[in-house]
Motif scaffolding. Structure first.
Motif, mmCIF file in Angstrom:
data_model
loop_
_atom_site.group_PDB
_atom_site.id
_atom_site.type_symbol
_atom_site.label_atom_id
_atom_site.label_comp_id
_atom_site.label_asym_id
_atom_site.label_seq_id
_atom_site.Cartn_x
_atom_site.Cartn_y
_atom_site.Cartn_z
ATOM 1 N N LEU A 256 -0.674 2.238 7.468
ATOM 2 C CA LEU A 256 -0.315 1.338 6.372
ATOM 3 C C LEU A 256 -0.911 1.806 5.046
ATOM 4 C CD1 LEU A 256 -0.914 -2.169 8.043
ATOM 5 C CD2 LEU A 256 1.266 -0.965 7.776
ATOM 6 N N ASN A 257 -0.174 1.536 3.980
ATOM 7 C CA ASN A 257 -0.624 1.764 2.603
ATOM 8 C C ASN A 257 -0.538 0.389 1.913
ATOM 9 O OD1 ASN A 257 0.870 3.611 -0.200
ATOM 10 N ND2 ASN A 257 -1.117 2.639 -0.039
ATOM 11 N N PRO A 258 -1.548 -0.484 2.110
ATOM 12 C CA PRO A 258 -1.401 -1.901 1.771
ATOM 13 C C PRO A 258 -1.404 -2.241 0.283
ATOM 14 C CG PRO A 258 -3.162 -1.533 3.381
ATOM 15 C CD PRO A 258 -2.825 -0.217 2.786
ATOM 16 N N SER A 259 -2.017 -1.408 -0.564
ATOM 17 C CA SER A 259 -2.165 -1.755 -1.977
ATOM 18 C C SER A 259 -1.327 -0.847 -2.865
ATOM 19 C CB SER A 259 -3.642 -1.661 -2.386
ATOM 20 O OG SER A 259 -4.433 -2.545 -1.628
ATOM 21 N N TYR A 260 -0.350 -1.450 -3.573
ATOM 22 C CA TYR A 260 0.554 -0.718 -4.467
ATOM 23 C C TYR A 260 1.191 0.450 -3.717
ATOM 24 C CZ TYR A 260 -2.459 -3.526 -7.351
ATOM 25 O OH TYR A 260 -3.180 -4.575 -7.852
ATOM 26 N N GLN A 261 1.852 0.072 -2.660
ATOM 27 C CA GLN A 261 2.379 0.995 -1.671
ATOM 28 C C GLN A 261 3.276 2.067 -2.283
ATOM 29 O OE1 GLN A 261 5.756 1.067 -0.160
ATOM 30 N NE2 GLN A 261 5.379 1.795 1.895
ATOM 31 N N ASN A 262 3.168 3.253 -1.760
ATOM 32 C CA ASN A 262 4.002 4.384 -2.166
ATOM 33 C C ASN A 262 5.176 4.487 -1.201
ATOM 34 O OD1 ASN A 262 5.072 6.835 -2.988
ATOM 35 N ND2 ASN A 262 3.279 8.043 -2.438
ATOM 36 N N PRO A 263 6.429 4.232 -1.655
ATOM 37 C CA PRO A 263 6.882 4.274 -3.048
ATOM 38 C C PRO A 263 7.159 2.919 -3.695
ATOM 39 C CG PRO A 263 8.763 4.517 -1.603
ATOM 40 C CD PRO A 263 7.563 4.355 -0.707
ATOM 41 N N THR A 264 7.096 1.814 -2.957
ATOM 42 C CA THR A 264 7.647 0.553 -3.474
ATOM 43 C C THR A 264 6.753 -0.142 -4.491
ATOM 44 O OG1 THR A 264 6.640 -0.809 -1.734
ATOM 45 C CG2 THR A 264 8.797 0.177 -1.248
ATOM 46 N N GLY A 265 5.456 0.156 -4.491
ATOM 47 C CA GLY A 265 4.532 -0.549 -5.369
ATOM 48 C C GLY A 265 4.120 -1.915 -4.833
ATOM 49 N N ALA A 266 4.626 -2.311 -3.665
ATOM 50 C CA ALA A 266 4.309 -3.619 -3.094
ATOM 51 C C ALA A 266 2.883 -3.649 -2.557
ATOM 52 C CB ALA A 266 5.284 -3.951 -1.962
ATOM 53 N N SER A 267 2.286 -4.837 -2.547
ATOM 54 C CA SER A 267 0.966 -5.031 -1.948
ATOM 55 C C SER A 267 1.064 -6.025 -0.802
ATOM 56 C CB SER A 267 -0.028 -5.543 -2.995
ATOM 57 O OG SER A 267 -0.395 -4.512 -3.891
ATOM 58 N N LEU A 268 0.421 -5.688 0.278
ATOM 59 C CA LEU A 268 0.437 -6.537 1.467
ATOM 60 C C LEU A 268 -0.232 -7.873 1.154
ATOM 61 C CD1 LEU A 268 1.210 -6.571 4.483
ATOM 62 C CD2 LEU A 268 -1.057 -5.621 4.972
#
Length: 479
Positions: A256-268
């Motif tokens: 997981l890439n939970p903070s400012y996810q690459n590529p969407t920029g979403a945060s869990l």
């Protein structure tokens, strides 16, 4: 003919036949003085269609191993040996058969083109040179003499740097961990490679986000892993999807890439973070948390890492200085249970005998420097300005064509286009006009997505880059 085809493996039949003939040439089973078996005879002996033999001979001809003349048959190429009459290795075959897969063609193409000076780079996942703390490093090199020993360092990394990172993650990420639970790596990617190679085996099932930067990395396929996907929405992945994947495929690890996810920029979402940790504890599934961006939130809120909430040692935490200082320093780290870190450190020592001391020393001095806070504050402000600039440019030049959510941190913006386009054609047209981007399929999404990186694009060129992209899109529609 004693050799038999193996129809149980994935390798195409014509390639198996080509390999068999090539091996026969190498061992002398097929003489250079005589013709190779005809297509018809070889097809009959092997029990395949003649077209399969044609494809095998075409393959060997393309590699320069055989010569073919219509009406005369097929024979070993007269150029297959060098001037000393010794066989030249078939490097093309070796490269094709290697277990470590190459980058995706789109990725290779982009990396080639961005070396041009006239390309506005909105694709590379790094900071622009104007955001690097170059002057501060010059000051460090002047004021702080380098006195570290130049031999091999500790397998886990320089002890002083690991102590500094332990203090750093305690202050900025709320992670309380001893330095013995930290391994210094050559950026986050080496950390991922070590985890995959040391903790998983071929045939294991894992879960990654979709879309995701992880999708663009060939390391999972190279390791023979089965990859399953967790759909990302505006609040990150859905914990219920994790449970479903576990029930269906018995996934053994979650990336997981939970903070400012690459590529969407979403945060869990915080509630989802807690639920995913609960699921991890209940099912005994480790989580790999890749956290390059949490310090560059625009409002200064570093958020809550999964690792800081991890009470049971289920999370392996990866971070680096690549996205907050400079990518060329190549300093990353893994945090996890001491026995796991020992295993990863042993593997890293086999690969490179430990990390180079000089960049570790430089990173240690920079992280301890009082200037660090000022640098992060500057970086947040400058990245927000770049984000605002790319948002305004998208609205101006692509109004009505594109949908996106403005990021609250990080360096990427994820765009969905209302009209379908040919990704390869659009990329080539954009490159021709001097601007680069990353097609959405690189990250596993459906058609019609694009990732722009405003962190790499210089402020003065972002607007021009989006203008060129818009022109390229129009040109593609007209073709």
């Amino acid at each position: 003919m004693e050799w038999k085809l193996d129809r149980t493996i994935k390798k195409p039949i014509y390639k198996q036949i080509a390999d068999f003939i090539e091996q026969g040439i190498s061992t002398g089973a097929f003489s250079q003085e005589s013709m190779l078996p005809s297509e018809r005879i070889l097809a009959k002996e092997l029990g395949v269609n003649r077209s399969t033999i044609v494809a095998a001979y075409d393959e060997l001809q393309s590699l320069g191993i055989v010569e073919r003349k219509k009406g005369s048959g097929t024979r070993i190429s007269t150029d297959i040996w060098g001037v000393s009459h010794k066989r030249i290795p078939n490097w093309g075959r070796y490269m094709e058969d290697g277990s470590f897969l190459p980058n995706l063609p789109f990725v290779q193409r982009i990396r080639t083109e961005i070396r041009r000076n006239d390309v506005i780079n909105l694709s590379s996942g790094e900071l622009s040179p104007t955001l690097w703390p170059s002057e501060q490093f010059r000051t460090i090199f002047t004021k702080h003499p380098f006195t570290e020993p130049l031999g091999y360092d500790h397998p886990k990394g320089n002890a002083s740097l690991r102590e500094t990172i332990s203090e750093h993650v305690r202050e900025y990420r709320n992670i309380d961990i001893p330095s013995s639970s930290i391994l210094i790596t050559s950026g986050a990617q080496q950390a991922l490679h070590l985890i995959v190679q040391c903790l998983l085996k071929s045939g294991d099932s894992i879960a990654i986000e979709d879309p995701s930067y992880f999708y663009s990395l060939p390391l999972f396929q190279s390791a023979g892993l089965k990859v399953y996907y967790l759909r990302v929405d505006q609040d990150g992945v859905n914990p219920d999807d994790v449970v479903e994947l576990y029930r269906k495929h018995r996934i053994r690890m979650i990336f997981l890439n939970p903070s400012y996810q690459n590529p969407t920029g979403a945060s869990l979402h915080p509630s989802r973070r807690k639920k995913i940790l609960d699921i991890s504890s209940e099912l005994g599934i480790p989580i790999v948390e890749d956290d390059p961006y949490s310090l560059i939130s625009f409002n200064g809120d570093n958020g809550t890492t999964l690792k800081s909430m991890d009470e049971n040692g289920n999370v392996l935490y990866i971070s680096s200085l690549s996205k907050i200082v400079t990518s060329g320093l190549r300093i990353g780290w893994v945090i996890g249970p001491s026995k796991v870190i020992d295993r990863l450190a042993d593997a890293k020592q086999q690969v490179d005998f430990g990390h180079s001391i000089f960049p570790q020393w430089a990173a240690n001095e920079f992280l301890k420097d009082p200037y660090f806070d000022a640098h992060i504050s500057m970086l947040r402000g400058e990245l927000e300005k770049r984000c605002d600039e790319i948002v305004k440019s998208l609205d101006e030049y692509l109004h009505g064509e594109v949908e996106f959510n403005r990021p609250k941190g990080g360096i990427h913006i994820w765009c969905r286009f209302k009209s379908v386009f040919n990704e390869k054609q659009l990329l080539e047209e954009s490159m021709r006009r001097g601007v680069s981007f990353v097609p959405g399929s690189v990250y596993g999404s459906g058609k019609g997505y694009v990732r722009f990186t405003y962190g790499r694009g210089e402020m003065k060129f972002i607007r021009e880059g989006i203008s060129r992209f818009a022109d390229a899109l129009i040109a593609c529609k007209q073709q």
